[in-house]
Every structure is written in C-alpha cells, then in structure tokens.
Design a protein around this motif. Structure first.
Motif, mmCIF file in Angstrom:
data_model
loop_
_atom_site.group_PDB
_atom_site.id
_atom_site.type_symbol
_atom_site.label_atom_id
_atom_site.label_comp_id
_atom_site.label_asym_id
_atom_site.label_seq_id
_atom_site.Cartn_x
_atom_site.Cartn_y
_atom_site.Cartn_z
ATOM 1 N N GLY A 39 0.745 -1.296 0.070
ATOM 2 C CA GLY A 39 0.138 0.160 -0.136
ATOM 3 C C GLY A 39 0.815 1.322 0.014
ATOM 4 N N LYS A 40 2.146 1.066 -0.102
ATOM 5 C CA LYS A 40 2.896 2.388 -0.304
ATOM 6 C C LYS A 40 2.550 3.323 -1.338
ATOM 7 N N THR A 41 2.539 3.049 -2.663
ATOM 8 C CA THR A 41 2.218 3.724 -3.639
ATOM 9 C C THR A 41 0.793 4.459 -3.416
ATOM 10 N N THR A 42 -0.361 3.581 -2.816
ATOM 11 C CA THR A 42 -1.358 4.204 -2.572
ATOM 12 C C THR A 42 -1.488 4.955 -1.620
ATOM 13 N N THR A 43 -0.670 4.940 -0.544
ATOM 14 C CA THR A 43 -0.403 5.847 0.574
ATOM 15 C C THR A 43 -0.070 7.233 -0.166
ATOM 16 N N PRO A 82 6.385 9.654 -9.252
ATOM 17 C CA PRO A 82 5.476 8.369 -9.293
ATOM 18 C C PRO A 82 6.416 7.494 -9.841
ATOM 19 N N GLU A 83 6.087 6.187 -9.406
ATOM 20 C CA GLU A 83 6.548 4.915 -9.638
ATOM 21 C C GLU A 83 7.164 4.763 -11.243
ATOM 22 N N THR A 84 6.236 5.397 -12.068
ATOM 23 C CA THR A 84 6.248 5.507 -13.521
ATOM 24 C C THR A 84 7.272 6.398 -14.004
ATOM 25 N N GLU A 187 10.202 2.913 -0.350
ATOM 26 C CA GLU A 187 11.207 2.149 -1.065
ATOM 27 C C GLU A 187 10.958 0.748 -0.635
ATOM 28 N N GLN A 188 11.645 -0.038 -1.614
ATOM 29 C CA GLN A 188 11.686 -1.515 -1.191
ATOM 30 C C GLN A 188 13.249 -1.839 -0.869
ATOM 31 N N ASN A 189 14.023 -0.924 -1.282
ATOM 32 C CA ASN A 189 15.576 -1.124 -1.028
ATOM 33 C C ASN A 189 15.892 -0.706 0.319
HETATM 34 N N1 LIG Z 1 -5.684 0.466 -9.761
HETATM 35 C C1 LIG Z 1 -5.897 -0.541 -8.764
HETATM 36 N N2 LIG Z 1 -6.981 -1.137 -8.749
HETATM 37 C C2 LIG Z 1 -7.252 -2.026 -7.655
HETATM 38 N N3 LIG Z 1 -6.214 -2.547 -7.146
HETATM 39 C C3 LIG Z 1 -5.042 -1.858 -7.075
HETATM 40 C C4 LIG Z 1 -4.801 -0.911 -8.010
HETATM 41 N N4 LIG Z 1 -3.473 -0.445 -7.636
HETATM 42 C C5 LIG Z 1 -2.986 -1.180 -6.832
HETATM 43 N N5 LIG Z 1 -4.067 -1.882 -6.306
HETATM 44 C C6 LIG Z 1 -3.674 -2.964 -5.163
HETATM 45 O O1 LIG Z 1 -3.797 -2.309 -3.980
HETATM 46 C C7 LIG Z 1 -2.698 -2.770 -3.042
HETATM 47 C C8 LIG Z 1 -1.590 -1.895 -2.778
HETATM 48 O O2 LIG Z 1 -0.954 -1.447 -3.764
HETATM 49 P P1 LIG Z 1 0.152 -0.432 -3.931
HETATM 50 O O3 LIG Z 1 0.304 -0.228 -5.309
HETATM 51 O O4 LIG Z 1 -0.218 0.641 -2.924
HETATM 52 O O5 LIG Z 1 1.386 -1.373 -3.269
HETATM 53 P P2 LIG Z 1 2.902 -0.996 -3.166
HETATM 54 O O6 LIG Z 1 3.428 -0.957 -1.789
HETATM 55 O O7 LIG Z 1 3.093 0.241 -3.732
HETATM 56 O O8 LIG Z 1 3.637 -2.128 -4.044
HETATM 57 P P3 LIG Z 1 4.826 -2.228 -4.847
HETATM 58 O O9 LIG Z 1 6.089 -2.241 -3.929
HETATM 59 O O10 LIG Z 1 4.671 -3.447 -5.741
HETATM 60 O O11 LIG Z 1 4.828 -1.001 -5.624
HETATM 61 C C9 LIG Z 1 -2.310 -3.954 -3.814
HETATM 62 O O12 LIG Z 1 -2.894 -5.221 -3.552
HETATM 63 C C10 LIG Z 1 -2.687 -3.841 -5.120
HETATM 64 O O13 LIG Z 1 -2.897 -4.983 -6.193
#
Ligand SMILES: Nc1ncnc2c1ncn2[C@@H]1O[C@H](COP(=O)(O)OP(=O)(O)OP(=O)(O)O)[C@@H](O)[C@H]1O
Ligand SMILES: [Mg+2]
Length: 230
Positions: A39-43, A82-84, A187-189
C-alpha cells in the motif's frame, strides 16, 4: 509539515488502506517501507490527491488537504515523483526540465539541478527515451525539484537500477537532503532507504506495522524479517 491520520483508501470496492497514520517534520527524510502490494504507492497517491481517502485526515502545514486535487497540492508545495517516473520520452532533457520550471518560486532552477545532476547537463539535448534508466530517474527527480516543493514524495527512485547507479542516486538525494528538503521516500531497497532516512514507517496489509528511528530498525531483525523480508 505533513500529518496523515487514519486514512482509508479504496480502488473501487477494494479497501486498500486501513487507517494509515504517519507524520513528516520539516527538513526530515522519512521512509515508508513495505513489501510488494503493501500500500506504499496508494499512500502517496492518497496524499497527492490521485486516490483521495474516504476517511481520515491529511494535514499539510496544519491545513486539511484531504480530497484536494493533485494540481492544488502542487500549488501548496507538494511534488510527487510516481513509480512510472512521468517524464516525456519524446522531449529532450532540457525541454522536460523547462516544462517543470518556474511554476512556483523558490531556489530550484535548471542551473541548480544541473549542479546536482551534471549527467543531465551532459545529456541536455538527448530525448527522454534515449536516456538510461538511471538518467531517467535523475530527470524525474530533477523535474520534481523544479516545482520548488516544500515536501517531496518519491516513489521507489531505485527501482530497476544497477547498484552503482543506486549509489549515485543516493549521493544526489543526500545532497538534496542537506539543502533542507523534506522528503517522504517510498522504497523496497532497505539499505538505500535506511542510509537516507531519519525515521522509518513499515507498511503491511494496508496499515502501519512498525515505526521508529533508522537506528532502531537497523537493530530490529524481527521487524525486518516479518515485514520486509530483508
Ligand atoms: N488501480 C488499482 N486497482 C485495484 N487495485 C489496485 C490498484 N492499484 C493497486 N491495487 C492494489 O492495492 C494494493 C496496494 O497496492 P500499492 O500499489 O499501493 O502497493 P505498493 O506497496 O506500492 O507495492 P509495490 O512495492 O509493488 O509498488 C495491492 O494489493 C494492489 O494489488
Ligand atoms: Mg508501489
């Protein structure tokens, strides 16, 4: 600078963040660690307004900003890489930088980012698509800096880069930190993150599982093993 309290974020019906709270003080580098899908990116997306939380609060410099749009957050001084990476592959390095410069007054100008990233100056006429992964990453960070943020959100700046390039990026971010920039670093590193950060939060299953100083996490093998797989 930033205070996130109890946010719940969703993608459609999927409940992803279950009450995430964290704070970042002025001039601090705080790292948000966690495995794939934690959930890092989502945060970060929740903070910048791309995935606005349905519950909870996001205070920036004491003002509620939860639900604000990304462009409004940029105006308020939050820059998001962003990651991208978000660079324009068909434009030159210089054009990419020009598009980011001058929207908000502050110390970061193209000459100053060239001081931190001399490689970008050497490649200024090259197209974004011709750059190496490390150069693209530097360009993405440089663009984020040119918005003259008070708070920089970086999503996995080391992803996919060779160790020697990771080392280079680490040194550049160290220099940026010494200029007083406030950074929330996803980060993951583990090594990279703990080398740069003052404090660390560990995210797992959409919630903060651990928080503490960098020295504390380096000494805590159990947390590293359970939540990070280091
Ligand atoms: N656009 C989306 N629609 C539905 N579910 C999503 C979407 N993006 C991410 N998820 C889900 O939300 C959860 C958290 O994703 P997120 O991208 O925040 O993780 P992360 O910690 O950034 O992972 P990573 O290290 O792979 O980047 C995951 O279970 C993912 O599958
Ligand atoms: Mg991510």
């Amino acid at each position: 600078m930033l205070k996130v309290e109890g946010i719940h974020s969703y993608y459609g019906a999927s409940h992803i963040l279950h009450g995430v709270s964290l704070d970042v003080g002025e001039g601090e580098v705080v790292s948000l660690l966690g495995r794939n899908g934690a959930g890092k990116t989502t945060t970060l997306r929740s903070i910048i307004g791309l995935t606005p939380p349905k519950q909870g609060s996001i205070l920036l410099k004491g003002e509620e900003t939860s639900g604000q749009k990304p462009h409004a957050m940029a105006r308020r001084g939050v820059s998001y890489m962003p990651e991208t990476r978000g660079i324009f592959p068909s434009l030159s390095v210089y054009e990419n930088l020009t598009l980011a410069e001058g929207r908000r007054p502050g110390p970061w100008t193209i000459p100053r980012v060239f001081e931190i990233f001399p490689r970008l100056e050497a490649r200024r006429s090259n197209g974004g698509a011709q750059l190496s992964g490390g150069e693209q990453q530097m360009l993405a960070i440089a663009r984020a800096l040119l918005l003259n943020p008070d708070l920089l959100l970086l999503d996995e700046p080391t992803e996919g880069l060779a160790p020697i390039i990771v080392q280079d990026i680490e040194e550049r971010l160290e220099a940026i930190k010494h200029e007083g920039m406030t950074i929330l670093l996803v980060e993951q590193n583990f090594r990279f993150a703990t080398n740069l950060a003052d404090r660390v939060y560990v995210l797992g299953k959409g919630a903060i599982q651990w928080s503490g100083s960098t020295a504390e996490i380096l000494a805590d093998q159990a947390v590293q093993k359970t939540w990070l797989g280091v």
